[in-house]
Design an enzyme around this catalytic site. Sequence first.
Site, PDB file in Angstrom:
ATOM      1  N   GLU A 187       0.855  -1.177   0.000  1.00  0.00           N
ATOM      2  CA  GLU A 187       0.000   0.000   0.000  1.00  0.00           C
ATOM      3  C   GLU A 187       0.898   1.237   0.000  1.00  0.00           C
ATOM      4  OE1 GLU A 187      -2.745   0.406   3.272  1.00  0.00           O
ATOM      5  OE2 GLU A 187      -3.829   1.994   2.256  1.00  0.00           O
ATOM      6  N   GLY A 229       2.999   2.542  10.828  1.00  0.00           N
ATOM      7  CA  GLY A 229       2.729   1.734  12.011  1.00  0.00           C
ATOM      8  C   GLY A 229       2.604   0.251  11.701  1.00  0.00           C
ATOM      9  N   ALA A 230       1.716  -0.068  10.765  1.00  0.00           N
ATOM     10  CA  ALA A 230       1.476  -1.464  10.443  1.00  0.00           C
ATOM     11  C   ALA A 230       0.633  -1.541   9.180  1.00  0.00           C
ATOM     12  CB  ALA A 230       0.738  -2.161  11.588  1.00  0.00           C
ATOM     13  N   HIS A 239      -6.589  -2.258  15.093  1.00  0.00           N
ATOM     14  CA  HIS A 239      -6.795  -1.526  13.836  1.00  0.00           C
ATOM     15  C   HIS A 239      -6.557  -2.432  12.629  1.00  0.00           C
ATOM     16  CE1 HIS A 239      -6.693   2.178  11.312  1.00  0.00           C
ATOM     17  NE2 HIS A 239      -5.890   1.431  10.565  1.00  0.00           N
ATOM     18  N   GLU A 240      -5.418  -3.087  12.592  1.00  0.00           N
ATOM     19  CA  GLU A 240      -5.101  -3.919  11.414  1.00  0.00           C
ATOM     20  C   GLU A 240      -6.042  -5.114  11.331  1.00  0.00           C
ATOM     21  OE1 GLU A 240      -3.275  -2.306   9.494  1.00  0.00           O
ATOM     22  OE2 GLU A 240      -2.444  -0.958  11.017  1.00  0.00           O
ATOM     23  N   GLU A 283      -9.949   3.843   6.236  1.00  0.00           N
ATOM     24  CA  GLU A 283      -9.129   4.311   7.358  1.00  0.00           C
ATOM     25  C   GLU A 283      -9.953   5.026   8.427  1.00  0.00           C
ATOM     26  OE1 GLU A 283      -6.490   3.059   7.902  1.00  0.00           O
ATOM     27  OE2 GLU A 283      -5.713   2.407   5.961  1.00  0.00           O
TER      28      GLU A 283
END
Length: 901
Positions: free
Chosen positions: A125, A265-266, A301-302, A324
């Site tokens: 991404e 972050g991830a 979140h992920e 997001e």
Amino acid sequence: MADTATPNVIRRADYAPPAFLIDTVALEFDLLPERTVVKNTMRVRRNPDASRAAHLELMGEQLEFVSATLDGQPFANAHAHEHGLVLDNVPENFELTLTSICNPAANTTLSGLYVSSGNFFTQCEAEGFRRITYFLDRPDVMATYTVTLRASKADYPVLLSNGNLLEEGDLPDGRHFARWEDPFRKPSYLFALVAGKLVALEERVKTGSGKEKLLQVWVEPHDLDKTRHAMDSLIHSIRWDEERFGLELDLDRFMIVAVSDFNMGAMENKGLNIFNTKYVLANPETATDTDFANIEAVVGHEYFHNWTGNRVTCRDWFQLSLKEGLTVFRDQEFSADMAGGETDGSDEAARATKRIEDVRVLRQMQFAEDAGPMAHPVRPESYVEINNFYTMTVYEKGSEVVRMYQTLFGREGFRKGMDLYFKRHDGQAVTCDDFRHALADANGRDLAQFERWYSQAGTPRVSVRTRYDAAQQRYSVTLAQGYGEAAPAARETQKGPLLIPFAIGLIGKDGKDLPLQLESEAQASDSTTRVLEFTQTEQTFTFVNVEQEPLPSLLRNFSAPVIVEYDYSADQLAFLLAHDSDPFNRWEAGQRLATRELLTLAGRAASGAELQLDDSVAAAFARVLTDESLSPAFRELALMLPSEAYLAEQMAESNPAAVHAARQFVRKRLANALKDDWLKIYEQHRTPGPYEATPAAAGHRALKNLALSYLTELDDPAETVRLASAQYDAANNMTDRAAALSVLLNASAANGGSAEAQHALDDFYRRFEKEPLVIDKWFALQATQRGSAQRPVIDVVRKLMTHPAFNLKNPNRARSLIFSFCAANPAQFHAEDGSGYAFWADQVIALDAINPQVAARLARSLELWRRFTPTLREGMRAALEKVASQVKSRDVREIVEKALA
Ligand code: TRP
Ligand code: ZN
């Protein structure tokens, strides 16, 4: 590439569906660090819903083209160029096999396939897949993937990709292979592979429908003792998404992999999330309470992206907030529920501390973004480099926009909307409009006006007027909305009034909420908080049967991302701080009180006038400090003064030195006036015994360490230094150790250095030499420390740049030293002599050649330059111009050109 004089602008209005679709992808990798061969076999067909194209144009970057075959025959009409591959005269429906070579070892951009600590990782991404193979690298092209990895077994014993493992085995010459299949269609940005020397913490769990799943957290062998918290966070996330949204894990296996070189972050790659080590690795000795909380939030979140992002993805990158904003909202709710009690998250005061932290970030960072040259709507209209639009606006304001649906429709109505969204769009690539329509239709509402939250940039201002008619017992609240003096970038987008859910309560003389009855209603409602639907430029809401003149509690729980203007007196704010039933607004009252006082003082400091602190302000703070009915976590938040960056941004002309002086003055006054209370708090809130990572224990540590930091400001800090040294030596956890070190550094600044500080600093380094994430803290603590005339922090930073452990190529390390100084130490960075700006320019230019994404983030730290005092403004302009004349990447150019425009 030399054609970057005017970067190309990509516009939302130009969206067109792809001329071709790709249904299946079979990838074969022969992994070698300097020369990885990728064979990519695709099933391609013309898109029946697009206009007919003469060529198939695939994207590709930094690839060496080797060969193409079409339906098994060598294909001569394939022309590679710098940005991709053009194939002429292709049929309707065909199998295309492309072979290309890339160089992961040389890839310092950390986008595409790269090597970190000798292992292979990918980051696709937003547009990294084209750096791995030629492809229609856009999110509306969704395919199923099978991936075969081949590599040396000794060097890369673990071979991972998305989905399920089909097969693995040995090959000749000490090589081995693994074949993976992801049964779900996905866009290319969700592709991932990992290969290397890794080990996993494993756990098997059953999901709601009784299926068993394998969970793994993959790390380098020496980090295995720091994976438990990430695994627990993953398990909690899986449970929470089932309970709150009825969403189950859809793969048999779910993997998290930690990597120490990572741009953000991830990343939510399907079934194979790749994380910055910072958001995975934790044990009490190495990670702070904040780290533990961040890991829980990012793991959540992920994981939540698996449905909001992966099962339903974005049609194009302008829709980024679709995944997001929604996923940030989901992770914020998850963290709040976890803080509020594991089973039902019903402890409202505990949930509120999470809300306060989120709003603080939004106001400090997103409001600033909205006030500058990068201002853009939640759904941007154009971009030059999409990586520059992973912003506070898309993420944090986007989350607030999603939260407003829940505020309007309640949790149940929001859930109905989510259910309809998945029913309609599972497996599709869709738009923010599709999401809004699902919410509207599920709740029988027309949300046409709400669309403006997606298309208008800038921070709305709501000014409030109130009037009490004692004779009629009527209380009217008039709300007016507008944008004030918005930045030009924002002003262009502003078309009309927004639908603002404005939560309000009325408070009586005894501090209790009054019943609420609007004039159109037959009786008062049960709830003492009402969400007003404010839709016009100006609108009056009248409450009836109001027996006494109330004090309004406005925008409870921060029900919309707006600035509220209301002329509270200091006494009224102190009253709200003491009594509001809405915990968010109690905190907010204290912040308003402090902000107003600090801005007055900063103005005086700027003009060299004498500073004085209003006694009532000190008294209000003293009451919070000693109010045992408030949780320690809440008290810590309420007693922490607004940040210097936030205050500087509120000034008509930003003056970081004046803000620093004002804030230090207030801290000193509060420290000396309340010395005994701070000391008592310090003793009371120690957490002896083994470290516990619970929100309650973290609250005690936070309040205790805040007390210690205030005590740094005592006229005689000798006792504080003793306490901090003792705390440093005795600490059994990183929260207490890092807090003590920070206090020692700041206490020593006044004296131009101290033995205690140097001793702790050296000890810290030796103790954690082998823990990169802790060494990051060592750099960051020094970069953000207070400076003095004899010892400006820029000197410390420049010296640390030559430390053997410093490495500009590692983003975490670059952030820990350079970003910490440029973005988190405003009083030192904005030195009058321009030394900070010169340093900034050098580092942006150096990073630009290594990693444009990271360079562009750093480049943003000067974007508000026009709002500063004249000397600083000119210094920043010169630095920006220098950078603009030297950088090459599209990423940095977009930022500095917008800043200078
Ligand atoms: N989608 C990721 C998230 O929010 C973030 C992301 C976007 C990212 N681009 C990236 C992460 C590049 C690393 C590198 O969860
Ligand atoms: Zn995300």
